[in-house]
Design an enzyme around this catalytic site. Structure first.
Site, PDB file in Angstrom:
ATOM      1  N   ASP A   1       0.928  -1.231   0.068  1.00 57.61           N
ATOM      2  CA  ASP A   1       0.008   0.220   0.102  1.00 57.61           C
ATOM      3  C   ASP A   1       0.807   1.199   0.081  1.00 57.61           C
ATOM      4  O   ASP A   1       1.616   1.512   0.901  1.00 57.61           O
ATOM      5  CB  ASP A   1      -0.813  -0.092   1.293  1.00 57.61           C
ATOM      6  CG  ASP A   1      -2.368   0.457   0.927  1.00 57.61           C
ATOM      7  OD1 ASP A   1      -2.220   1.671   0.480  1.00 57.61           O
ATOM      8  OD2 ASP A   1      -3.207   0.003   1.592  1.00 57.61           O
TER       9      ASP A   1
ATOM     10  N   ASP B   1      -2.994   4.772  -2.263  1.00 56.04           N
ATOM     11  CA  ASP B   1      -4.140   5.179  -1.309  1.00 56.04           C
ATOM     12  C   ASP B   1      -4.632   6.542  -1.928  1.00 56.04           C
ATOM     13  O   ASP B   1      -3.922   7.435  -2.334  1.00 56.04           O
ATOM     14  CB  ASP B   1      -3.313   5.496  -0.109  1.00 56.04           C
ATOM     15  CG  ASP B   1      -4.430   5.751   1.196  1.00 56.04           C
ATOM     16  OD1 ASP B   1      -5.284   4.844   1.123  1.00 56.04           O
ATOM     17  OD2 ASP B   1      -4.303   6.980   1.913  1.00 56.04           O
TER      18      ASP B   1
ATOM     19  N   GLU C   1      -6.662   3.714  -5.599  1.00 54.92           N
ATOM     20  CA  GLU C   1      -7.918   3.932  -4.944  1.00 54.92           C
ATOM     21  C   GLU C   1      -8.564   5.096  -5.347  1.00 54.92           C
ATOM     22  O   GLU C   1      -7.986   5.940  -5.251  1.00 54.92           O
ATOM     23  CB  GLU C   1      -7.645   3.786  -3.389  1.00 54.92           C
ATOM     24  CG  GLU C   1      -9.139   3.851  -2.746  1.00 54.92           C
ATOM     25  CD  GLU C   1      -8.871   4.469  -1.266  1.00 54.92           C
ATOM     26  OE1 GLU C   1      -9.875   4.238  -0.511  1.00 54.92           O
ATOM     27  OE2 GLU C   1      -7.976   5.149  -0.927  1.00 54.92           O
TER      28      GLU C   1
ATOM     29  N   HIS D   1     -11.359  -2.394   3.546  1.00 52.80           N
ATOM     30  CA  HIS D   1     -11.285  -2.118   5.085  1.00 52.80           C
ATOM     31  C   HIS D   1     -12.108  -0.957   5.284  1.00 52.80           C
ATOM     32  O   HIS D   1     -11.940  -0.578   6.595  1.00 52.80           O
ATOM     33  CB  HIS D   1      -9.835  -2.017   5.385  1.00 52.80           C
ATOM     34  CG  HIS D   1      -9.143  -0.836   4.743  1.00 52.80           C
ATOM     35  ND1 HIS D   1      -8.976  -1.166   3.457  1.00 52.80           N
ATOM     36  CD2 HIS D   1      -8.775   0.340   5.037  1.00 52.80           C
ATOM     37  CE1 HIS D   1      -8.324  -0.012   2.960  1.00 52.80           C
ATOM     38  NE2 HIS D   1      -8.104   0.745   3.901  1.00 52.80           N
ATOM     39  N   ASP D   2     -12.513  -0.292   4.350  1.00 50.41           N
ATOM     40  CA  ASP D   2     -13.326   1.083   4.668  1.00 50.41           C
ATOM     41  C   ASP D   2     -14.719   0.933   4.615  1.00 50.41           C
ATOM     42  O   ASP D   2     -15.644   1.836   4.858  1.00 50.41           O
ATOM     43  CB  ASP D   2     -12.840   2.316   3.657  1.00 50.41           C
ATOM     44  CG  ASP D   2     -11.285   2.397   3.844  1.00 50.41           C
ATOM     45  OD1 ASP D   2     -10.816   2.428   5.085  1.00 50.41           O
ATOM     46  OD2 ASP D   2     -10.734   2.803   2.895  1.00 50.41           O
TER      47      ASP D   2
HETATM   48  C1  GLC Z   1      -8.015   5.448   2.394  1.00 50.33           C
HETATM   49  C2  GLC Z   1      -7.742   4.231   3.269  1.00 50.33           C
HETATM   50  C3  GLC Z   1      -8.421   4.386   4.219  1.00 50.33           C
HETATM   51  C4  GLC Z   1      -7.512   5.609   5.197  1.00 50.33           C
HETATM   52  C5  GLC Z   1      -7.605   6.803   4.030  1.00 50.33           C
HETATM   53  C6  GLC Z   1      -6.529   8.020   4.582  1.00 50.33           C
HETATM   54  O1  GLC Z   1      -9.176   5.690   2.004  1.00 50.33           O
HETATM   55  O2  GLC Z   1      -8.112   3.125   2.326  1.00 50.33           O
HETATM   56  O3  GLC Z   1      -8.266   3.310   5.243  1.00 50.33           O
HETATM   57  O4  GLC Z   1      -8.214   6.072   6.335  1.00 50.33           O
HETATM   58  O5  GLC Z   1      -7.212   6.436   2.980  1.00 50.33           O
HETATM   59  O6  GLC Z   1      -5.422   7.558   4.372  1.00 50.33           O
END
Ligand code: GLC
Length: 541
Positions: free
Chosen positions: A103, A209, A272, A333-334
């Site tokens: 990541d 990310d 993402e 995970h979100d």
């Molecule tokens: C992304 C991650 C999330 C995190 C955010 C800030 O959306 O998936 O878990 O809180 O970025 O880094």
């Protein structure tokens, strides 16, 4: 030769499995998962049949956002182990044919990162411009106010006042996650070197990310209000993020990231991106300048109805740019877990969908057991977003609970109480209990992954919708004479599907119902919540 014309890339054929390292397996005995725990379960991952592991962040971090706040991009957080543990994991993963994706979190660092410490130390520090600093708007009484109306994704103003240097800094997430200034070429160069550091070690790629956040409007204009906002939504939705994200210049940054990836062979870049479909598609870039896979979250928030899911798949297929390779995600995970959205029985349909659509699937750990969202007692809430905006947002802890391995204490995850609770039914909902049990979801996942390996048409065959009747989403995957039909019953009652002639009398290669046997007849009776994969008569067994 560009990327689109090159021979098939591995990620077209392979399946990604997301591991949230805190929650996979704890070997150090502190209730939090670690690298040794992941290594211990490589045989499981091989047996399941996935190909590439994506690990959520494992780098040195104060863990305010559980690793998405990085204080050292080139070191492993002691909570997860050492660099030697990482090297060993990478070597053993490769040794058993698994790829490893990391990541990359380039949008922001932790406020504990030496870059930020230097940046906030003085307005004259050479790193000042590595972050986004702005003068305040002054009230007539001399009070200071943020430079614009941008809201943090976790609620509240996205600007944090720094008394010592008399300016605000921008943070799209927590105040302890200051955003880097990606308009600064030195920041870019530093992050590209971070990428090289891990690529040199042999990692197979990155999930990047919040990639659509990297570049912000250079004039820092206010975001417009969102007319559709309702107060029970997270505060971030109060405005439309027109100026704070998804700026045209982002595509140049991604092209530069791809240039870094080009220094190496066959590495994968995933972005993402939470954007509407037409915006998302731009992230493929032109001629191999975009990410290989802009994560496709279309199925992550949609209502679970055959019609709607079919529409989403059709729209997505139609919107893909030439050469753009699709991908599908059901959970992460979100977001709420897929089994929490669909219920246990439809989790099988979700699995069949994910693993038979055209495109690279990403499985979220534990979805193969139909782990659903776990209720988190108020005194055990960990998610910083849930703490910051209690009552308005989904508590992400619910989707981050420990993997359940066996009926041993703490589900074999740890020898002590895990950092988040298990499901109530963990003594039965675990790998040991479901492994090899006919009709278990784990058996279905394993069978589906095996079928993907043995039938190229499931990996690369074209997608074509079949009209099969109400509550049924049916489609064909085909390549030349090789064809398979997939029929998914989204209803909790039996349904009759019309089946194209070619499949009458064809073999049923797989059903979510282990009791199903015999050939496919038309009209075809699907059981409640049943999905089947059918070969045409006389072919493709
Ligand atoms: C992304 C991650 C999330 C995190 C955010 C800030 O959306 O998936 O878990 O809180 O970025 O880094």
């Amino acid at each position: 030769m560009n990327d689109f014309t090159r021979a098939a890339r591995w990620w077209r054929d392979e399946t990604i499995y997301q591991i949230y390292p805190r929650s996979f397996c704890d070997r150090s005995g502190d209730g939090v998962g670690d690298l040794a725990g992941i290594r211990a379960h490589l045989p499981y991952l091989r047996e399941l049949g996935v190909d590439a592991l994506w690990l959520s962040p494992i780098f040195v971090s104060p863990m305010r956002d559980f690793g998405y706040d990085i204080a050292d991009y080139r070191a492993i957080d002691p909570l997860f182990g050492t660099m030697a543990d990482f090297d060993r994991l990478l070597e053993e993963a490769h040794g058993c044919g698994l790829k490893l994706l990391l990541d990359l979190v380039p949008n922001h660092t932790s406020d504990q990162h030496p870059w930020f410490k230097a940046s906030r130390s003085s307005r004259d520090d050479p790193r000042r411009d590595w972050y986004i600093w702005k003068d305040p708007v002054r009230g007539s009484d001399g009070s200071h106010h943020p430079p614009n109306n941008w809201i943090s994704n976790f609620g509240g103003s996205a600007w944090e006042w720094d008394e010592a240097t008399g300016q605000y800094y921008y943070h799209a997430f927590l105040a302890s996650q200051p955003d880097l200034n990606w308009r600064n070429p030195d920041v870019r160069a530093a992050m590209f070197d971070v990428m090289r550091f891990w690529l040199d070690k042999g990692v197979d790629g990155f999930r990047v990310d919040v990639i659509w956040h990297l570049i912000k409007d250079d004039q820092f204009r206010d975001n417009p209000p969102n007319p559709a906002y309702s107060p029970d939504e997270p505060e971030i939705h109060r405005t439309l993020q027109v100026h704070s994200a998804d700026q045209p210049e982002i595509h140049r940054v991604i092209a530069q990231m791809r240039e870094v990836m080009h220094e190496y062979d066959e590495r994968l870049l995933i972005g993402e991106i939470y954007l509407p479909l037409e915006r998302l598609m731009h992230y493929y870039g032109e001629e191999g300048t975009g990410v290989h896979l802009p994560f496709n979250f279309q199925l992550i928030q949609c209502p679970w109805r055959a019609e709607r899911v079919a529409e989403i798949v059709d729209e997505y297929e139609a919107a893909l740019p030439p050469g753009g390779w699709p991908n599908w995600v059901l959970s992460n995970h979100d977001q709420p877990r897929i089994a929490a959205r669909t219920g246990e029985r439809q989790a099988a349909i979700a699995a069949m969908l994910l693993l038979t659509l055209r495109g690279t699937p990403t499985i979220y750990y534990g979805d193969e057991l139909a782990i659903a969202d776990v209720a988190i007692p108020p005194d055990r809430v960990q998610d910083p977003w849930a703490r910051q905006e209690p009552g308005t947002s989904f508590n992400r802890d619910r989707a981050r609970t420990p993997m359940q391995w066996s009926a041993e204490p703490h589900a074999g995850f740890s020898v002590v109480e895990p950092w988040l609770p298990l499901t109530d039914d963990w003594p039965d909902r675990n790998v040991a209990a479901q492994r090899g049990r006919p009709g278990s979801l784990l058996s279905l996942y394993t069978a589906l992954l095996r079928l993907r390996r043995s039938h190229a048409v499931l990996r690369t065959g074209a997608y074509r919708r079949i009209e099969a009747g109400e509550d049924i989403f049916a489609y064909e995957r085909g390549e030349g004479a090789d064809r398979l039909a997939i029929l998914l019953n989204f209803a909790a009652q039996p349904r009759t599907a019309s089946l194209p002639d070619a499949y009458r009398g064809g073999a049923i290669l797989l059903s979510s119902d282990p009791a199903r046997s015999g050939a496919a007849e038309g009209p075809f009776r699907l059981g409640a919540d049943e999905g089947v994969i059918v070969a045409p008569a006389g072919g493709n067994r």
